[in-house]
Enzyme design. Structure first.
Site, mmCIF file in Angstrom:
data_model
loop_
_atom_site.group_PDB
_atom_site.id
_atom_site.type_symbol
_atom_site.label_atom_id
_atom_site.label_comp_id
_atom_site.label_asym_id
_atom_site.label_seq_id
_atom_site.Cartn_x
_atom_site.Cartn_y
_atom_site.Cartn_z
ATOM 1 N N LYS A 49 -20.677 -11.442 43.628
ATOM 2 C CA LYS A 49 -20.277 -10.215 43.640
ATOM 3 C C LYS A 49 -20.846 -9.255 44.630
ATOM 4 O O LYS A 49 -22.230 -9.547 44.927
ATOM 5 C CB LYS A 49 -20.558 -9.834 42.153
ATOM 6 C CG LYS A 49 -20.177 -8.255 41.895
ATOM 7 C CD LYS A 49 -20.382 -7.953 40.391
ATOM 8 C CE LYS A 49 -19.899 -6.658 39.779
ATOM 9 N NZ LYS A 49 -19.979 -6.347 38.666
ATOM 10 N N SER A 95 -16.021 -5.179 35.819
ATOM 11 C CA SER A 95 -16.012 -4.687 37.202
ATOM 12 C C SER A 95 -16.201 -6.136 38.444
ATOM 13 O O SER A 95 -15.820 -5.702 39.209
ATOM 14 C CB SER A 95 -17.449 -3.849 37.503
ATOM 15 O OG SER A 95 -18.526 -4.512 37.513
ATOM 16 N N SER A 150 -18.964 -6.279 32.254
ATOM 17 C CA SER A 150 -18.387 -6.704 33.483
ATOM 18 C C SER A 150 -18.281 -8.241 33.865
ATOM 19 O O SER A 150 -17.794 -8.649 34.943
ATOM 20 C CB SER A 150 -18.874 -5.734 34.477
ATOM 21 O OG SER A 150 -18.381 -4.803 34.619
#
Ligand code: GLN
Length: 507
Positions: free
Chosen positions: A78, A157, A181
């Site tokens: 990420k 997210s 997330s």
């Protein structure tokens, strides 16, 4: 052997060690798939040369017998984890324009540890700006798409991580979870994810959103894959003062550890799973409820006992989180001022004007909203009314969980009230997105480990996730239960079809 993109972390690591396939072949194949699925918007950056270089090194280490446990397994991070630009040749943006082109001088601890285990880093994954969001639509670059239906969000997210793993572009990825997330995008994309106990994974080099909540974790296809990745990622780090001071853990061994008195047919015998009544109340869509109930019935068949519990402050976790997280964010994001790093406004009259213009240009709407809310709840006169009250409630929410754990070993429920929504569907109403975090926020506020496990399909054939929550440092129990479920069912093995003509070629 099945095509290498069908192999998860565990089976791929095995095939690589047994030299049935080389890291070069696998990496090349997956880079081809990544390129063919640019429509998913999962990646913010890919570095094929670097990846192939690392694959070559992994093959050499395997041949020499010096390879780490995950040697040659391609992964991606990420884009909230900083990656040493000199060593990895990848930028770090946190999904924000304010960090566009930013080059980190060092690796996050999680990045360094996964590299030490031998993984091959292929790129950086799309995410909501500074991890603020639940749909990846807050990325300053482009939205990511759900591979099960590209008109829908992958969740957020960590949306790029979930989309890339679900579409079989990489077997595993990192994510971060501040209020859901890792768990929610895993649920929306039909993959497995675990947010460990706060403090298990070092936050060193993770771009900070809300420091008392932020926690890294793996996202992959199965509990077993997650266990392997977590063993490499986790553990004490002296550079993070909130890192838990515990000896290194072998989560894979913990996952396999049979329960006392359990049998082959009933591996979960004696396990008490608490169902919070508030997690099955109004607001939960019927299709999600049905899939979750079916997974619970399966756990029961495997020997677990279901018990009723209550988390009476579930509703309050939404305002509590949306006070505490923005408060911490407003403080953390004050470092982005155009002076130290990242974007700097070109036209400015003086220093204050430089700050104002840089932040006005660099931050997106959701980030600005959070900075304003956070600054407000921390300001003189409002601190006691909002921030302090939220902190008191946060403690009560944690206590509620401990009351539950007196009568159960794990807690189960849905991850989210609905399946993935259509891109743009919630644009006009950010609060409706906040409300959809209801089932993930409580464990985050309490700092407890939580997992999302695929549990069938709902509306439109979209994946549904079962959430399992453990007590502090109960990752072994969580992974054991999830693994038992995945041994008995194949929800986690389902993959979205590749678009025709099939991407990637033969292997
Ligand atoms: N959806 C939540 C938020 O927008 C959680 C995000 C996260 O866990 N990073 O803050």
């Amino acid at each position: 052997m099945s095509p290498t993109h069908d192999l998860g972390v565990a089976s791929l690591a095995r095939a690589l060690h047994e030299r049935q396939v080389s890291a070069m072949e696998v990496t090349q194949h997956l880079l081809g798939r990544i390129d063919a699925r640019r429509d998913l918007g999962a990646f913010l950056a890919v570095n094929p040369e670097q990846a192939l270089e690392q694959a070559r090194a992994a093959d050499a280490a395997i041949a020499a017998g010096t390879a780490g446990p995950l040697a040659g397994v391609p992964i991606a991070h990420k884009d909230i984890f900083v990656t040493d630009h000199g060593r990895r040749a990848l930028p770090t943006t946190a999904g924000s324009k304010i960090l566009e082109g930013y080059q980190s001088p060092f690796d996050a601890t999680v990045v360094a540890r996964l590299a030490d285990a031998g993984t091959v880093l292929v790129g950086k994954l799309n995410c909501d700006e500074f991890a603020m969001g639940s749909s990846n639509e807050n990325s300053a670059y482009f939205p990511a798409h759900n591979p099960w239906d590209t008109a829908r969000v992958p969740g957020g997210s960590s949306g790029g991580s979930a989309a890339a793993v679900a579409a079989r572009l990489i077997p595993g990825a990192t994510g971060t979870d501040t209020g859901g997330s890792i768990r929610q995008p895993a649920a929306f994309c039909g993959i497995t994810g675990i947010k460990p106990t706060y403090g298990v994974c070092s936050r060193w080099g993770m771009v900070a959103f809300a420091s008392s909540l932020d926690q890294a974790g793996p996202m992959a296809r199965s509990a077993e894959d997650c266990a392997l990745l977590l063993s490499a990622m986790g553990g004490y780090d002296e550079r993070d003062s909130t890192s838990a001071q515990r000896p290194p853990q072998d989560y894979h061994a913990a996952m396999l550890q049979p329960r006392e008195g359990a049998t082959a047919a009933k591996p979960l015998l004696g396990l008490r799973i608490g169902l919070p009544r508030e997690f099955f109340a109004e607001g939960l869509d019927a299709d999600v409820a049905a899939a979750v109930r079916a997974a619970l019935a399966e756990l029961e068949r495997l020997g677990a006992t279901l018990v009723d519990v209550t988390l009476p402050r579930t509703q309050l976790s939404i305002p509590v989180y949306y006070i505490i997280a923005p408060a911490e964010a407003s403080s953390n994001l004050s470092r982005f001022d155009g002076v130290k790093f990242g974007h700097r406004a070109r036209q400015h009259t003086d220093l204050l004007d430089l700050y104002k213009k840089t932040r006005a240009e660099g931050f997106g709407a959701e980030v600005k909203r959070r900075i304003m809310i956070g600054t407000y709840v921390l300001s003189h006169g409002y601190y006691d009314a909002y921030y302090l009250q939220a902190q008191k409630l946060r403690r009560m929410i944690a206590d509620d969980f401990q009351a539950c754990f007196r009568s159960c070993d794990l807690i189960a429920g849905p991850v989210a009230p609905t399946v993935a929504w259509k891109i743009g569907a919630k644009d006009a109403d950010p609060v409706s997105t906040y409300l959809a975090d209801i089932y993930t926020l409580p464990a985050s506020l309490a700092g407890l480990p939580g997992m999302s496990v695929p549990a069938g399909r709902g509306e439109g054939g979209m994946p549904v996730g079962l959430q399992l929550i453990g007590n502090y440092f109960g990752e072994g129990t969580l992974l054991h239960a999830a693994h038992a479920l995945q041994q008995a069912t194949d929800w986690h093995a389902a993959a979205p079809p590749d678009p025709a003509p099939a991407a990637g070629g033969a292997r």
